[in-house]
Design an enzyme around this catalytic site. Structure first.
Site, PDB file in Angstrom:
ATOM      1  N   LYS A   1      15.882 -41.826   5.119  1.00 60.75           N
ATOM      2  CA  LYS A   1      14.891 -41.444   6.136  1.00 60.75           C
ATOM      3  C   LYS A   1      14.819 -39.922   6.314  1.00 60.75           C
ATOM      4  O   LYS A   1      13.736 -39.344   6.340  1.00 60.75           O
ATOM      5  CB  LYS A   1      15.263 -42.095   7.479  1.00 60.75           C
ATOM      6  N   ASN A   2      15.993 -39.287   6.421  1.00 63.44           N
ATOM      7  CA  ASN A   2      15.992 -37.860   6.751  1.00 63.44           C
ATOM      8  C   ASN A   2      15.650 -36.963   5.560  1.00 63.44           C
ATOM      9  O   ASN A   2      15.519 -35.750   5.717  1.00 63.44           O
ATOM     10  CB  ASN A   2      17.337 -37.455   7.377  1.00 63.44           C
TER      11      ASN A   2
ATOM     12  N   ARG B   1      11.096 -36.305  17.096  1.00 55.94           N
ATOM     13  CA  ARG B   1      11.234 -34.850  17.002  1.00 55.94           C
ATOM     14  C   ARG B   1      10.912 -34.303  15.621  1.00 55.94           C
ATOM     15  O   ARG B   1      10.468 -33.167  15.484  1.00 55.94           O
ATOM     16  CB  ARG B   1      12.675 -34.460  17.330  1.00 55.94           C
TER      17      ARG B   1
ATOM     18  N   CYS C   1      16.399 -35.326  24.113  1.00 60.03           N
ATOM     19  CA  CYS C   1      16.458 -36.730  23.699  1.00 60.03           C
ATOM     20  C   CYS C   1      17.845 -37.254  24.015  1.00 60.03           C
ATOM     21  O   CYS C   1      18.679 -36.523  24.548  1.00 60.03           O
ATOM     22  CB  CYS C   1      16.109 -36.887  22.232  1.00 60.03           C
TER      23      CYS C   1
ATOM     24  N   ARG D   1      18.679 -30.273  22.150  1.00 60.73           N
ATOM     25  CA  ARG D   1      18.063 -30.047  20.837  1.00 60.73           C
ATOM     26  C   ARG D   1      16.888 -29.046  20.842  1.00 60.73           C
ATOM     27  O   ARG D   1      15.721 -29.442  20.699  1.00 60.73           O
ATOM     28  CB  ARG D   1      17.635 -31.378  20.206  1.00 60.73           C
TER      29      ARG D   1
ATOM     30  N   ASP E   1      26.001 -37.950  12.287  1.00 55.60           N
ATOM     31  CA  ASP E   1      25.278 -39.230  12.250  1.00 55.60           C
ATOM     32  C   ASP E   1      26.186 -40.421  11.939  1.00 55.60           C
ATOM     33  O   ASP E   1      25.723 -41.565  11.955  1.00 55.60           O
ATOM     34  CB  ASP E   1      24.133 -39.167  11.220  1.00 55.60           C
TER      35      ASP E   1
ATOM     36  N   ARG F   1      14.135 -47.664  13.796  1.00 55.33           N
ATOM     37  CA  ARG F   1      13.621 -46.329  13.440  1.00 55.33           C
ATOM     38  C   ARG F   1      14.245 -45.852  12.138  1.00 55.33           C
ATOM     39  O   ARG F   1      13.618 -45.104  11.401  1.00 55.33           O
ATOM     40  CB  ARG F   1      13.971 -45.315  14.539  1.00 55.33           C
TER      41      ARG F   1
HETATM   42  C1  EPZ Z   1      18.822 -33.463  11.574  1.00 60.45           C
HETATM   43  O1  EPZ Z   1      18.350 -33.106  12.865  1.00 60.45           O
HETATM   44  C2  EPZ Z   1      18.740 -34.969  11.499  1.00 60.45           C
HETATM   45  N1  EPZ Z   1      17.368 -35.397  11.742  1.00 60.45           N
HETATM   46  C3  EPZ Z   1      19.669 -35.602  12.531  1.00 60.45           C
HETATM   47  O2  EPZ Z   1      19.664 -36.997  12.334  1.00 60.45           O
HETATM   48  C4  EPZ Z   1      21.092 -35.079  12.311  1.00 60.45           C
HETATM   49  O3  EPZ Z   1      21.929 -35.577  13.328  1.00 60.45           O
HETATM   50  C5  EPZ Z   1      21.109 -33.547  12.330  1.00 60.45           C
HETATM   51  O4  EPZ Z   1      20.158 -33.026  11.352  1.00 60.45           O
HETATM   52  C6  EPZ Z   1      22.476 -32.951  11.998  1.00 60.45           C
HETATM   53  O5  EPZ Z   1      22.889 -33.360  10.726  1.00 60.45           O
HETATM   54  C7  EPZ Z   1      16.506 -35.404  10.730  1.00 60.45           C
HETATM   55  O6  EPZ Z   1      16.814 -35.050   9.602  1.00 60.45           O
HETATM   56  C8  EPZ Z   1      15.128 -35.896  11.022  1.00 60.45           C
HETATM   57  P1  EPZ Z   1      19.917 -29.510  13.234  1.00 60.45           P
HETATM   58  P2  EPZ Z   1      17.993 -31.593  13.199  1.00 60.45           P
HETATM   59  O7  EPZ Z   1      18.778 -28.595  13.412  1.00 60.45           O
HETATM   60  O8  EPZ Z   1      17.418 -30.957  11.996  1.00 60.45           O
HETATM   61  C9  EPZ Z   1      21.130 -26.783  16.977  1.00 60.45           C
HETATM   62  C10 EPZ Z   1      19.459 -39.262  12.954  1.00 60.45           C
HETATM   63  O9  EPZ Z   1      20.155 -40.015  13.684  1.00 60.45           O
HETATM   64  N2  EPZ Z   1      19.794 -26.189  16.863  1.00 60.45           N
HETATM   65  O10 EPZ Z   1      20.706 -29.437  11.971  1.00 60.45           O
HETATM   66  O11 EPZ Z   1      17.209 -31.594  14.450  1.00 60.45           O
HETATM   67  C11 EPZ Z   1      21.096 -28.243  17.407  1.00 60.45           C
HETATM   68  O12 EPZ Z   1      20.974 -28.373  18.796  1.00 60.45           O
HETATM   69  C12 EPZ Z   1      19.140 -37.847  13.385  1.00 60.45           C
HETATM   70  O13 EPZ Z   1      18.974 -39.635  11.875  1.00 60.45           O
HETATM   71  C13 EPZ Z   1      19.467 -25.102  17.646  1.00 60.45           C
HETATM   72  O14 EPZ Z   1      20.273 -24.632  18.445  1.00 60.45           O
HETATM   73  O15 EPZ Z   1      19.437 -31.011  13.474  1.00 60.45           O
HETATM   74  C14 EPZ Z   1      22.416 -28.753  16.855  1.00 60.45           C
HETATM   75  O16 EPZ Z   1      23.458 -28.409  17.725  1.00 60.45           O
HETATM   76  C15 EPZ Z   1      19.579 -37.526  14.787  1.00 60.45           C
HETATM   77  N3  EPZ Z   1      18.205 -24.573  17.528  1.00 60.45           N
HETATM   78  C16 EPZ Z   1      22.588 -27.952  15.562  1.00 60.45           C
HETATM   79  O17 EPZ Z   1      21.725 -26.819  15.681  1.00 60.45           O
HETATM   80  C17 EPZ Z   1      17.293 -25.062  16.642  1.00 60.45           C
HETATM   81  O18 EPZ Z   1      16.184 -24.518  16.575  1.00 60.45           O
HETATM   82  C18 EPZ Z   1      22.195 -28.706  14.293  1.00 60.45           C
HETATM   83  O19 EPZ Z   1      20.921 -29.320  14.453  1.00 60.45           O
HETATM   84  C19 EPZ Z   1      17.646 -26.158  15.835  1.00 60.45           C
HETATM   85  C20 EPZ Z   1      18.902 -26.704  15.956  1.00 60.45           C
END
Ligand code: EPZ
Length: 417
Positions: free
Chosen positions: A22-23, A92, A116, A121, A304, A396
């Site tokens: 999915k991701n 998102r 969420c 996030r 995850d 999902r």
């Molecule tokens: C991706 O989310 C995945 N989603 C998530 O999977 C996964 O948990 C996550 O990566 C971490 O591996 C998809 O691929 C659609 P990040 P993403 O940006 O890209 C902070 C699932 O269950 N951050 O790597 O949103 C954030 O808060 C989902 O399938 C900022 O501060 O995650 C977190 O602490 C849930 N500012 C860290 O970075 C930003 O602009 C990593 O988040 C962006 C992120």
């Protein structure tokens, strides 16, 4: 609303197949918007999140067709630049259209994603990357309004490793004028898969597999046909099912090198693992050993799989600690697991899990995708009946999870309550 009725039993055996990731597919769908033509994604499961993304791409003017695991996206007529609140608030990952819209239409209006169930996030890193590439960003009426007459290559230093921001910035930078260098880029397999697709479309990205990426902008990209990588989180969820069962389970169609951090921790917990090119057999231990994990960006232990591993540790002989540094608030499943008589206490982002020999079935509620998977695993291992409600969360991201698990001996019924 559907719910699962689960009759607990750890008597499982056989093999279970993994679907496409999915991701990796969500960003691939957005990537397809970068070429004026028809791209085809193969190995695509039937998931709610992918339907939501298809809906969004259609709103933007693309044609999306899905049949028997193959998704065709024709972005020849991409013409609308607004990702509306109704869709972004459902998912998102809709924010992935920001980069492609800016690159192709020079303007994007994307609803600002809210918080969420797994935390606040933010998307600040996405926005800073677009600004570095020359976009002007305004936040107005709940929308991100981004405009760039011309995107220009730049140096982008990510303060934090972010899968989403790295991918969004890549999708904008490939059509920017000149060279972009990204530092502290995320290294998740889903980032590599996006780079692979972009390069097959004619982009010029080097540095894959490292935290420093170099992108030489090109004038345009071509459509592509590409097979999506297997879902490492679904595979990991099934490996943990194997660790909780009484006989070996083989997880097929997975990519073992994407699962190294989990494999190491399953071995620490006492499992034996037989690793082939695209399958892993897990031989469960007689006694599960307590094992501590800390979630980190790839190649660290994935957030995850944190909830599912917590369920395994709830069955260990002793005390384990599970810390989530990626999403510190992602522990909504703990209270539900304690309803099943797990013994877990929280101190900020660290769970202390005192293993118990047997969980006890009860009614629980799913709060997010991976928390739901954890509750299904817990219900399968518990004595008696467990009812998991709000399972739309699980649909999902897992394709027919109950059918797949019933194929190795689980007893899960879907009921429309
Ligand atoms: C991706 O989310 C995945 N989603 C998530 O999977 C996964 O948990 C996550 O990566 C971490 O591996 C998809 O691929 C659609 P990040 P993403 O940006 O890209 C902070 C699932 O269950 N951050 O790597 O949103 C954030 O808060 C989902 O399938 C900022 O501060 O995650 C977190 O602490 C849930 N500012 C860290 O970075 C930003 O602009 C990593 O988040 C962006 C992120």
């Amino acid at each position: 609303m559907d719910r699962f009725i689960i009759e607990g039993s750890r008597d499982l055996s056989g093999s279970i197949n993994v679907s496409g990731a999915k991701n990796a597919i969500l960003p691939a769908m957005a990537t397809a918007l970068l070429a004026a033509g028809k791209s085809t994604l193969l190995n695509v499961p039937n998931l709610i999140d992918l339907k939501t993304m298809s809906h969004l791409l259609r709103v933007l003017g693309a044609r999306v067709e899905y049949e028997a695991g193959s998704m065709a996206i024709d972005a020849s007529d991409l013409c609308y630049n607004e990702a509306p609140y109704e869709l972004v608030s459902k998912m998102r990952a809709s924010v992935y259209v920001l980069g492609p819209l800016l690159a192709r239409l020079k303007e994007a209006r994307v609803s600002f994603p809210g918080g969420c169930a797994i935390g606040t996030r933010p998307v600040d890193l996405h926005l800073k990357a677009m600004e570095a590439l020359g976009a002007t960003i305004n936040l107005e009426h709940g929308y991100i309004h981004a405009v760039a007459k011309e995107l220009k290559g730049a140096d982008i230093h990510f303060e934090k490793s972010s899968v989403g921001a790295t991918i969004n910035a890549l999708m904008a930078a490939v059509l920017a004028k000149g060279t972009t260098r990204m530092f502290n880029a995320a290294m998740e397999p889903e980032v590599d898969s996006t780079i692979d697709m972009l390069n097959q479309m004619g982009a010029r990205i080097t540095g894959v597999g490292s935290t420093t990426l170099t992108i030489e902008g090109v004038e345009s990209l071509n459509p592509v046909e590409i097979r999506m990588i297997p879902d490492r989180i679904e595979a990991g969820t099934f490996l943990i099912v194997g660790a909780l069962s009484t006989a070996p389970i083989t997880v097929t169609n997975c990519q073992p090198d994407h699962l190294e951090a989990l494999i190491t921790q399953l071995r620490s917990a006492g499992c034996e693992l037989e690793i082939e090119e695209s399958s892993i057999t897990v031989i469960p231990p007689k006694v599960i050993k307590p094992t501590d994990i800390i979630t980190l960006p790839h190649p660290g232990f994935p957030t995850d799989l944190q909830a599912q591993f917590t369920v395994l540790m709830a069955h260990a002989e002793g005390i384990s600690y599970v810390e989530d540094t990626v999403f510190p608030d992602r522990f909504m499943h703990v209270a539900e697991l304690n309803r099943l008589q797990a013994n877990i206490t929280m101190n900020r982002n660290v769970a202390t899990i005192k293993g118990v020999l047997q969980l006890s079935g009860a009614e629980v509620m799913a709060t997010d995708l991976r928390a739901s998977a954890a509750l299904v695993l817990a219900g399968m291992a518990a004595k008696g009946q467990t009812i998991v409600s709000r399972i739309y969360h699980i649909d999902r991201g897992y394709d027919r999870i109950e059918e797949k698990l019933n194929g190795i001996g689980a007893r899960i019924t879907r009921e429309n309550a």
